[in-house]
Motif scaffolding. Structure first.
Motif, PDB file in Angstrom:
ATOM      1  N   ASP A  91       0.820  -1.219   0.000  1.00  0.00           N
ATOM      2  CA  ASP A  91       0.000   0.000   0.000  1.00  0.00           C
ATOM      3  C   ASP A  91       0.852   1.266   0.000  1.00  0.00           C
ATOM      4  OD1 ASP A  91      -2.433  -1.314  -0.147  1.00  0.00           O
ATOM      5  OD2 ASP A  91      -2.784  -1.266   2.020  1.00  0.00           O
ATOM      6  N   ILE A  92       1.973   1.248   0.701  1.00  0.00           N
ATOM      7  CA  ILE A  92       2.879   2.411   0.728  1.00  0.00           C
ATOM      8  C   ILE A  92       3.406   2.681  -0.682  1.00  0.00           C
ATOM      9  CG2 ILE A  92       5.119   3.256   1.554  1.00  0.00           C
ATOM     10  CD1 ILE A  92       4.469   1.639   4.191  1.00  0.00           C
ATOM     11  N   GLU A  93       3.891   1.632  -1.343  1.00  0.00           N
ATOM     12  CA  GLU A  93       4.427   1.784  -2.699  1.00  0.00           C
ATOM     13  C   GLU A  93       3.323   2.163  -3.680  1.00  0.00           C
ATOM     14  OE1 GLU A  93       7.713   1.780  -3.092  1.00  0.00           O
ATOM     15  OE2 GLU A  93       7.758   1.387  -0.931  1.00  0.00           O
ATOM     16  N   TRP A  94       2.144   1.583  -3.500  1.00  0.00           N
ATOM     17  CA  TRP A  94       0.997   1.885  -4.352  1.00  0.00           C
ATOM     18  C   TRP A  94       0.653   3.368  -4.306  1.00  0.00           C
ATOM     19  CZ3 TRP A  94      -2.103   0.288  -8.114  1.00  0.00           C
ATOM     20  CH2 TRP A  94      -3.333   0.925  -8.285  1.00  0.00           C
ATOM     21  N   LYS A  95       0.545   3.914  -3.096  1.00  0.00           N
ATOM     22  CA  LYS A  95       0.169   5.326  -2.956  1.00  0.00           C
ATOM     23  C   LYS A  95       1.187   6.236  -3.625  1.00  0.00           C
ATOM     24  CE  LYS A  95      -2.386   4.494   1.281  1.00  0.00           C
ATOM     25  NZ  LYS A  95      -2.329   4.568   2.749  1.00  0.00           N
ATOM     26  N   ASN A  96       2.465   5.894  -3.531  1.00  0.00           N
ATOM     27  CA  ASN A  96       3.497   6.691  -4.197  1.00  0.00           C
ATOM     28  C   ASN A  96       3.366   6.591  -5.717  1.00  0.00           C
ATOM     29  OD1 ASN A  96       4.720   7.612  -1.827  1.00  0.00           O
ATOM     30  ND2 ASN A  96       6.020   5.814  -1.696  1.00  0.00           N
ATOM     31  N   TRP A  97       3.063   5.395  -6.220  1.00  0.00           N
ATOM     32  CA  TRP A  97       2.997   5.184  -7.667  1.00  0.00           C
ATOM     33  C   TRP A  97       1.735   5.765  -8.283  1.00  0.00           C
ATOM     34  CZ3 TRP A  97       0.046   1.700 -10.896  1.00  0.00           C
ATOM     35  CH2 TRP A  97       0.521   1.603 -12.199  1.00  0.00           C
ATOM     36  N   VAL A  98       0.594   5.555  -7.636  1.00  0.00           N
ATOM     37  CA  VAL A  98      -0.678   5.976  -8.243  1.00  0.00           C
ATOM     38  C   VAL A  98      -0.863   7.493  -8.174  1.00  0.00           C
ATOM     39  CG1 VAL A  98      -2.272   5.759  -6.278  1.00  0.00           C
ATOM     40  CG2 VAL A  98      -3.045   5.147  -8.561  1.00  0.00           C
ATOM     41  N   GLY A  99      -0.176   8.136  -7.249  1.00  0.00           N
ATOM     42  CA  GLY A  99      -0.233   9.596  -7.169  1.00  0.00           C
ATOM     43  C   GLY A  99      -1.330  10.110  -6.262  1.00  0.00           C
ATOM     44  N   GLU A 100      -1.357  11.418  -6.137  1.00  0.00           N
ATOM     45  CA  GLU A 100      -2.260  12.070  -5.183  1.00  0.00           C
ATOM     46  C   GLU A 100      -3.592  12.506  -5.773  1.00  0.00           C
ATOM     47  OE1 GLU A 100      -0.265  15.191  -3.053  1.00  0.00           O
ATOM     48  OE2 GLU A 100       1.439  13.898  -2.590  1.00  0.00           O
ATOM     49  N   ASN A 101      -3.746  12.465  -7.087  1.00  0.00           N
ATOM     50  CA  ASN A 101      -4.972  12.936  -7.721  1.00  0.00           C
ATOM     51  C   ASN A 101      -6.037  11.842  -7.693  1.00  0.00           C
ATOM     52  OD1 ASN A 101      -7.023  13.809  -9.408  1.00  0.00           O
ATOM     53  ND2 ASN A 101      -5.637  14.732 -10.894  1.00  0.00           N
ATOM     54  N   PRO A 102      -7.084  12.014  -6.890  1.00  0.00           N
ATOM     55  CA  PRO A 102      -8.127  10.988  -6.808  1.00  0.00           C
ATOM     56  C   PRO A 102      -8.843  10.747  -8.132  1.00  0.00           C
ATOM     57  CG  PRO A 102      -8.742  12.919  -5.516  1.00  0.00           C
ATOM     58  CD  PRO A 102      -7.355  13.146  -6.011  1.00  0.00           C
ATOM     59  N   ASN A 103      -8.743  11.677  -9.072  1.00  0.00           N
ATOM     60  CA  ASN A 103      -9.345  11.458 -10.392  1.00  0.00           C
ATOM     61  C   ASN A 103      -8.599  10.400 -11.195  1.00  0.00           C
ATOM     62  OD1 ASN A 103     -11.449  13.351 -10.104  1.00  0.00           O
ATOM     63  ND2 ASN A 103     -10.031  15.008 -10.564  1.00  0.00           N
ATOM     64  N   HIS A 104      -7.420  10.001 -10.718  1.00  0.00           N
ATOM     65  CA  HIS A 104      -6.628   8.974 -11.405  1.00  0.00           C
ATOM     66  C   HIS A 104      -6.615   7.651 -10.637  1.00  0.00           C
ATOM     67  CE1 HIS A 104      -4.152  12.495 -13.264  1.00  0.00           C
ATOM     68  NE2 HIS A 104      -5.359  12.393 -13.774  1.00  0.00           N
ATOM     69  N   TRP A 105      -7.326   7.573  -9.542  1.00  0.00           N
ATOM     70  CA  TRP A 105      -7.319   6.351  -8.734  1.00  0.00           C
ATOM     71  C   TRP A 105      -8.312   5.335  -9.295  1.00  0.00           C
ATOM     72  CZ3 TRP A 105      -7.902   8.969  -3.295  1.00  0.00           C
ATOM     73  CH2 TRP A 105      -6.732   9.661  -2.986  1.00  0.00           C
ATOM     74  N   PRO A 106      -7.836   4.128  -9.575  1.00  0.00           N
ATOM     75  CA  PRO A 106      -8.742   3.089 -10.062  1.00  0.00           C
ATOM     76  C   PRO A 106      -9.401   2.342  -8.914  1.00  0.00           C
ATOM     77  CG  PRO A 106      -6.531   2.236 -10.003  1.00  0.00           C
ATOM     78  CD  PRO A 106      -6.444   3.685  -9.575  1.00  0.00           C
ATOM     79  N   GLN A 107     -10.360   1.521  -9.251  1.00  0.00           N
ATOM     80  CA  GLN A 107     -10.880   0.524  -8.317  1.00  0.00           C
ATOM     81  C   GLN A 107      -9.739  -0.475  -8.153  1.00  0.00           C
ATOM     82  OE1 GLN A 107     -11.520  -2.717  -9.936  1.00  0.00           O
ATOM     83  NE2 GLN A 107     -11.660  -3.552  -7.880  1.00  0.00           N
ATOM     84  N   ARG A 108      -9.534  -0.996  -6.923  1.00  0.00           N
ATOM     85  CA  ARG A 108      -8.426  -1.929  -6.706  1.00  0.00           C
ATOM     86  C   ARG A 108      -8.814  -3.022  -5.738  1.00  0.00           C
ATOM     87  NH1 ARG A 108      -3.338  -0.690  -3.063  1.00  0.00           N
ATOM     88  NH2 ARG A 108      -4.424  -2.148  -1.738  1.00  0.00           N
ATOM     89  N   ALA A 109      -8.387  -4.240  -6.049  1.00  0.00           N
ATOM     90  CA  ALA A 109      -8.533  -5.371  -5.133  1.00  0.00           C
ATOM     91  C   ALA A 109      -7.139  -5.920  -4.879  1.00  0.00           C
ATOM     92  CB  ALA A 109      -9.422  -6.446  -5.753  1.00  0.00           C
ATOM     93  N   CYS A 110      -6.936  -6.424  -3.671  1.00  0.00           N
ATOM     94  CA  CYS A 110      -5.637  -6.986  -3.295  1.00  0.00           C
ATOM     95  C   CYS A 110      -5.908  -8.276  -2.533  1.00  0.00           C
ATOM     96  CB  CYS A 110      -4.873  -5.987  -2.435  1.00  0.00           C
ATOM     97  SG  CYS A 110      -3.163  -6.414  -2.130  1.00  0.00           S
ATOM     98  N   VAL A 111      -5.370  -9.392  -3.046  1.00  0.00           N
ATOM     99  CA  VAL A 111      -5.629 -10.687  -2.435  1.00  0.00           C
ATOM    100  C   VAL A 111      -4.335 -11.486  -2.304  1.00  0.00           C
ATOM    101  CG1 VAL A 111      -8.002 -10.805  -3.314  1.00  0.00           C
ATOM    102  CG2 VAL A 111      -6.144 -11.813  -4.637  1.00  0.00           C
ATOM    103  N   GLY A 112      -4.365 -12.439  -1.416  1.00  0.00           N
ATOM    104  CA  GLY A 112      -3.263 -13.385  -1.291  1.00  0.00           C
ATOM    105  C   GLY A 112      -3.462 -14.513  -2.292  1.00  0.00           C
ATOM    106  N   ALA A 113      -2.360 -14.977  -2.885  1.00  0.00           N
ATOM    107  CA  ALA A 113      -2.464 -16.022  -3.908  1.00  0.00           C
ATOM    108  C   ALA A 113      -1.182 -16.845  -3.959  1.00  0.00           C
ATOM    109  CB  ALA A 113      -2.712 -15.389  -5.271  1.00  0.00           C
ATOM    110  N   THR A 114      -1.316 -18.058  -4.427  1.00  0.00           N
ATOM    111  CA  THR A 114      -0.148 -18.882  -4.699  1.00  0.00           C
ATOM    112  C   THR A 114       0.374 -18.484  -6.078  1.00  0.00           C
ATOM    113  OG1 THR A 114      -1.078 -20.695  -3.410  1.00  0.00           O
ATOM    114  CG2 THR A 114       0.690 -21.237  -4.944  1.00  0.00           C
ATOM    115  N   LEU A 115       1.581 -17.937  -6.109  1.00  0.00           N
ATOM    116  CA  LEU A 115       2.181 -17.472  -7.361  1.00  0.00           C
ATOM    117  C   LEU A 115       3.335 -18.385  -7.757  1.00  0.00           C
ATOM    118  CD1 LEU A 115       2.201 -13.651  -6.527  1.00  0.00           C
ATOM    119  CD2 LEU A 115       0.531 -14.903  -7.902  1.00  0.00           C
TER     120      LEU A 115
END
Length: 122
Positions: free
Chosen positions: A82-106
């Motif tokens: 989430d820390i890295e996400w907030k830095n990458w996606v930026g501060e403009n809420p008009n650019h924020w997408p819907q997001r899901a985050c889940v645990g998975a076997t990769l």
């Protein structure tokens, strides 16, 4: 006669799949780090950089993300992501997408996989 737009594809590194596709005004892309020796922060950064390259190749960018699915090999890493996400996606809420985050076997060594859908603004 078919008048639909052709499908654009951005090649991937594995046989049988692409890193991105576009049809009409929609773009789909997926990224993992090519370097599986990186720690989580390194794999996050590499995945974001790869997404930016794929989106650019398909004529869009992260400002036009609509939906993001994040797969973490360890869901306990969500706060760090989430820390890295907030830095990458930026501060403009008009650019924020819907997001899901889940645990998975990769796949072996993969700590994160990110799949996105974006609009293509021409």
């Amino acid at each position: 006669m078919n008048t639909a737009s052709p499908i654009e594809r951005a090649g991937g590194v594995a046989a049988g799949r692409n890193s991105g596709s576009a049809f009409g005004n929609l773009v789909w892309a997926v990224a993992t780090s090519d370097d599986k020796t990186l720690d989580l922060k390194g794999q996050i950064s590499a995945s974001f950089a790869k997404l930016e390259r794929i989106l650019a190749r398909l004529k869009t960018d992260k400002r036009y993300l609509l939906s993001v699915n994040v797969l973490l090999s360890n869901l306990d890493d969500k706060q760090e992501f989430d820390i890295e996400w907030k830095n990458w996606v930026g501060e403009n809420p008009n650019h924020w997408p819907q997001r899901a985050c889940v645990g998975a076997t990769l796949s072996s060594g993969t700590l994160i996989e990110i799949s996105v859908v974006a609009a293509k603004v021409e």
